[in-house]
Write an enzyme that holds these catalytic residues in place. Structure first.
Site, mmCIF file in Angstrom:
data_model
loop_
_atom_site.group_PDB
_atom_site.id
_atom_site.type_symbol
_atom_site.label_atom_id
_atom_site.label_comp_id
_atom_site.label_asym_id
_atom_site.label_seq_id
_atom_site.Cartn_x
_atom_site.Cartn_y
_atom_site.Cartn_z
ATOM 1 N N CYS A 178 -5.583 -9.434 3.876
ATOM 2 C CA CYS A 178 -6.632 -8.502 4.320
ATOM 3 C C CYS A 178 -7.911 -9.165 4.835
ATOM 4 O O CYS A 178 -8.331 -8.892 5.961
ATOM 5 C CB CYS A 178 -6.973 -7.537 3.191
ATOM 6 S SG CYS A 178 -5.635 -6.366 2.889
ATOM 7 N N LYS B 191 -7.820 -11.026 8.290
ATOM 8 C CA LYS B 191 -7.531 -10.151 9.439
ATOM 9 C C LYS B 191 -8.620 -9.087 9.613
ATOM 10 O O LYS B 191 -8.970 -8.728 10.724
ATOM 11 C CB LYS B 191 -6.133 -9.543 9.319
ATOM 12 C CG LYS B 191 -6.037 -8.223 8.605
ATOM 13 C CD LYS B 191 -4.647 -7.641 8.710
ATOM 14 C CE LYS B 191 -4.469 -6.488 7.745
ATOM 15 N NZ LYS B 191 -5.295 -5.329 8.025
ATOM 16 N N THR C 172 -5.197 0.102 7.413
ATOM 17 C CA THR C 172 -6.537 -0.286 7.872
ATOM 18 C C THR C 172 -6.510 -0.370 9.398
ATOM 19 O O THR C 172 -5.798 -1.202 9.958
ATOM 20 C CB THR C 172 -6.911 -1.657 7.260
ATOM 21 O OG1 THR C 172 -6.852 -1.533 5.842
ATOM 22 C CG2 THR C 172 -8.300 -2.095 7.697
ATOM 23 N N LYS D 227 -3.928 -15.538 -4.364
ATOM 24 C CA LYS D 227 -4.726 -15.370 -5.576
ATOM 25 C C LYS D 227 -3.780 -15.096 -6.737
ATOM 26 O O LYS D 227 -2.556 -15.002 -6.526
ATOM 27 C CB LYS D 227 -5.741 -14.240 -5.417
ATOM 28 C CG LYS D 227 -5.095 -12.886 -5.226
ATOM 29 C CD LYS D 227 -6.102 -11.782 -5.317
ATOM 30 C CE LYS D 227 -5.404 -10.449 -5.381
ATOM 31 N NZ LYS D 227 -6.275 -9.340 -5.541
ATOM 32 N N VAL E 171 0.822 -1.212 0.000
ATOM 33 C CA VAL E 171 0.000 0.000 0.000
ATOM 34 C C VAL E 171 0.857 1.264 0.000
ATOM 35 O O VAL E 171 0.617 2.186 -0.783
ATOM 36 C CB VAL E 171 -0.971 -0.026 1.209
ATOM 37 C CG1 VAL E 171 -1.580 1.347 1.458
ATOM 38 C CG2 VAL E 171 -2.067 -1.044 0.950
ATOM 39 N N GLU F 248 -7.469 2.567 2.226
ATOM 40 C CA GLU F 248 -7.095 2.158 0.872
ATOM 41 C C GLU F 248 -7.884 0.901 0.477
ATOM 42 O O GLU F 248 -8.037 -0.004 1.281
ATOM 43 C CB GLU F 248 -5.585 1.884 0.823
ATOM 44 C CG GLU F 248 -5.071 1.540 -0.539
ATOM 45 C CD GLU F 248 -5.546 2.517 -1.611
ATOM 46 O OE1 GLU F 248 -5.330 3.722 -1.490
ATOM 47 O OE2 GLU F 248 -6.200 2.059 -2.583
ATOM 48 N N PHE F 249 -8.368 0.891 -0.771
ATOM 49 C CA PHE F 249 -9.199 -0.234 -1.227
ATOM 50 C C PHE F 249 -8.542 -1.019 -2.359
ATOM 51 O O PHE F 249 -9.189 -1.866 -2.967
ATOM 52 C CB PHE F 249 -10.567 0.286 -1.688
ATOM 53 C CG PHE F 249 -11.329 0.992 -0.594
ATOM 54 C CD1 PHE F 249 -12.084 0.264 0.319
ATOM 55 C CD2 PHE F 249 -11.274 2.365 -0.449
ATOM 56 C CE1 PHE F 249 -12.770 0.902 1.347
ATOM 57 C CE2 PHE F 249 -11.958 3.018 0.568
ATOM 58 C CZ PHE F 249 -12.713 2.282 1.470
ATOM 59 N N GLU G 218 -4.176 -6.321 -4.395
ATOM 60 C CA GLU G 218 -2.883 -6.754 -4.918
ATOM 61 C C GLU G 218 -3.131 -7.411 -6.268
ATOM 62 O O GLU G 218 -4.139 -8.086 -6.462
ATOM 63 C CB GLU G 218 -2.225 -7.746 -3.948
ATOM 64 C CG GLU G 218 -1.763 -7.051 -2.688
ATOM 65 C CD GLU G 218 -1.249 -8.018 -1.626
ATOM 66 O OE1 GLU G 218 -0.865 -9.142 -1.967
ATOM 67 O OE2 GLU G 218 -1.263 -7.624 -0.449
HETATM 68 P P1 NAD Z 1 3.229 -4.617 4.042
HETATM 69 O O1 NAD Z 1 3.561 -5.605 5.092
HETATM 70 O O2 NAD Z 1 3.391 -4.987 2.602
HETATM 71 O O3 NAD Z 1 4.107 -3.289 4.257
HETATM 72 C C1 NAD Z 1 4.261 -2.654 5.477
HETATM 73 C C2 NAD Z 1 5.631 -1.956 5.435
HETATM 74 O O4 NAD Z 1 5.730 -1.107 6.580
HETATM 75 C C3 NAD Z 1 6.824 -2.910 5.512
HETATM 76 O O5 NAD Z 1 7.698 -2.657 4.437
HETATM 77 C C4 NAD Z 1 7.466 -2.595 6.872
HETATM 78 O O6 NAD Z 1 8.880 -2.753 6.872
HETATM 79 C C5 NAD Z 1 7.072 -1.152 7.057
HETATM 80 N N1 NAD Z 1 7.084 -0.671 8.443
HETATM 81 C C6 NAD Z 1 6.628 -1.270 9.563
HETATM 82 N N2 NAD Z 1 6.784 -0.461 10.628
HETATM 83 C C7 NAD Z 1 7.326 0.697 10.169
HETATM 84 C C8 NAD Z 1 7.703 1.916 10.780
HETATM 85 N N3 NAD Z 1 7.535 2.143 12.088
HETATM 86 N N4 NAD Z 1 8.234 2.877 10.005
HETATM 87 C C9 NAD Z 1 8.413 2.677 8.686
HETATM 88 N N5 NAD Z 1 8.062 1.543 8.038
HETATM 89 C C10 NAD Z 1 7.534 0.558 8.782
HETATM 90 O O7 NAD Z 1 1.748 -4.145 4.347
HETATM 91 P P2 NAD Z 1 0.623 -3.732 3.285
HETATM 92 O O8 NAD Z 1 0.059 -4.955 2.665
HETATM 93 O O9 NAD Z 1 1.125 -2.626 2.457
HETATM 94 O O10 NAD Z 1 -0.499 -3.167 4.276
HETATM 95 C C11 NAD Z 1 -0.353 -1.908 4.920
HETATM 96 C C12 NAD Z 1 -1.709 -1.496 5.448
HETATM 97 O O11 NAD Z 1 -2.616 -1.303 4.367
HETATM 98 C C13 NAD Z 1 -2.364 -2.533 6.355
HETATM 99 O O12 NAD Z 1 -3.095 -1.873 7.356
HETATM 100 C C14 NAD Z 1 -3.307 -3.264 5.422
HETATM 101 O O13 NAD Z 1 -4.409 -3.842 6.087
HETATM 102 C C15 NAD Z 1 -3.770 -2.130 4.533
HETATM 103 N N6 NAD Z 1 -4.231 -2.547 3.197
HETATM 104 C C16 NAD Z 1 -3.546 -3.511 2.521
HETATM 105 C C17 NAD Z 1 -3.985 -3.882 1.243
HETATM 106 C C18 NAD Z 1 -3.272 -4.961 0.478
HETATM 107 O O14 NAD Z 1 -3.858 -5.473 -0.487
HETATM 108 N N7 NAD Z 1 -2.051 -5.346 0.853
HETATM 109 C C19 NAD Z 1 -5.103 -3.248 0.680
HETATM 110 C C20 NAD Z 1 -5.737 -2.239 1.391
HETATM 111 C C21 NAD Z 1 -5.300 -1.900 2.656
#
Ligand code: NAD
Length: 370
Positions: free
Chosen positions: A263, A266, A122, A323, A11, A151-152, A155
């Site tokens: 997602c 959780k 989220t 997926k 995201v 964010e919606f 991946e």
């Molecule tokens: P991710 O695990 O891919 O990325 C998270 C990143 O944050 C990692 O690179 C990690 O090293 C970094 N990080 C952690 N703590 C940190 C800090 N204190 N400072 C700086 N960087 C730090 O996670 P994601 O899949 O991108 O998800 C992020 C958020 O977005 C979550 O809340 C998730 O639920 C939400 N979200 C994800 C998706 C999806 O499809 N992946 C879609 C919509 C919303």
């Protein structure tokens, strides 16, 4: 605008690259040094169609860079996105906010007066207010604004989803703050995409309720699939017949071994916890979670029955990610199934066009990769 994005995961990185494409200057920070090094070398450390090309294009225009230095990242930024992970606590399924809270503590001292912090992660209802409290206690200006902008994206089509959203939700206490955040997305406003301005709490809840709805829809078709098998017809005919009804829609009607990914599992569990915190119950979502958890057993039983036991059998697993078009194996049903088959004495040969490396980190050499 000068923008900082904390967290360079699916995201955070997509947000950083896409808002740079909108014409802003972006600094993206991650605590993972290896990841930042790869990004500075022009490599995206995970598979997401179109992202690397767009990143290189904007890097060439000098519109962003990556850092692990919090002072460099935050100083002078008008908007600071928090886009770190919010994983599920394994013991009770609640939302682990430690990364969001730690990011808030990290950025507080370096925020410029008038800076706006935007929650992209989220997060449960009330988190924007909680983040504001953490920021002020850690030295941020009293009037710092915290906005929820969930964010919606999905991946596998993340860039397209960000650039062509069904809606952009902005939850803010002040209309003026919401308008500033909206200007980040000016090209989307000009193109006529839908913007919804709400309170921070409504925005936070919209994200969980949307994902829970999708999980319920998937669970519905998965249960219908069990019935359809007994009736002896093709579930894809039935799914298509349902999906052609415009009130229902064809999306999220693909039967499978239960939903997975980073997602839906959780966020459904997260929503159940939020409901409990507000002295409420969501029985439909509770049931979807329970049905989803039972689906893998149903599938394994079928394979066991079809093969006359699993011990010594050779099983081919096509697809390891949760997926298509992603290398993300978080909560992937395929990984759970592989483990189950191996535990029962089967030999598993696996293939995935994009997720072999992620799967190797999880399953090591307990399966053969083809
Ligand atoms: P991710 O695990 O891919 O990325 C998270 C990143 O944050 C990692 O690179 C990690 O090293 C970094 N990080 C952690 N703590 C940190 C800090 N204190 N400072 C700086 N960087 C730090 O996670 P994601 O899949 O991108 O998800 C992020 C958020 O977005 C979550 O809340 C998730 O639920 C939400 N979200 C994800 C998706 C999806 O499809 N992946 C879609 C919509 C919303």
């Amino acid at each position: 605008m000068e923008i900082c994005v904390i967290g360079a995961g699916y995201v955070g990185l997509v947000t950083a690259v896409c808002v740079a494409e909108f014409g802003h200057n972006v600094r993206c920070l991650d605590i993972d040094e290896e990841r930042v090094q790869a990004l500075n070398d022009g490599r995206v450390p995970f598979y997401e169609p179109g992202l690397e090309e767009l990143m290189r294009k904007n890097a060439a225009k000098g519109r962003f860079d990556f850092t692990t230095d919090i002072k460099v990242a935050v100083s002078g930024a008008e908007i600071i996105y928090i886009a770190v992970g919010t994983p599920m606590n394994p013991d009770d399924g609640s939302v682990n906010l430690e990364y969001v809270e730690s990011a808030a503590r990290d950025i507080a001292r370096f925020l410029s007066p008038g800076a706006i912090v935007v929650d992209k992660s989220t997060v449960p209802v009330g988190t924007a207010r909680k983040v504001k409290k953490i920021l002020v206690e850690a030295g941020a200006p009293e009037n710092v604004q915290v906005v929820s902008n969930p964010e919606f994206l999905r991946e596998g089509s993340a860039v397209k989803d960000f650039m062509e959203p069904d809606r952009v939700v902005i939850g803010a206490d002040e209309a003026e703050t919401a308008e500033i955040v909206k200007t980040i997305y000016a090209p989307l406003v000009d193109a006529g995409y839908e913007f919804l301005i709400t309170s921070p709490e409504a925005a936070e809840l919209i994200k969980y309720a949307s994902n829970a709805f999708l999980a319920v829809k998937l669970t519905f078709i998965n249960e219908i699939a069990l019935l359809v098998d007994k009736v002896g017809v093709d579930v894809l005919d039935v799914a298509r017949g349902i999906g052609l009804d415009r009130r229902i829609g064809a999306k999220y009607l693909h039967p499978g071994p239960g939903y997975g990914g980073s997602c839906l599992p959780k966020d459904t569990n997260g929503l159940l916890h939020i409901a409990r915190d507000f002295d409420s119950r969501l029985r439909l979502v509770e049931t979807a979670v329970a049905v989803n958890n039972s689906l893998r057993d149903v599938l394994v039983e079928r394979v066991e029955k079809a093969l006359g036991g699993l011990d010594g059998k050779r099983i081919c697993l096509l697809g390891l990610a949760f997926k298509a078009d992603t290398d993300d194996i978080r909560e992937s049903p395929a990984i759970a199934l592989a483990r189950f088959f191996i535990d029962r004495g089967a030999r598993v040969i696996a293939y995935d066009p994009g997720a072999m490396n992620s799967a190797r980190r999880e399953l090591a050499d307990s399966v053969e990769y083809a």
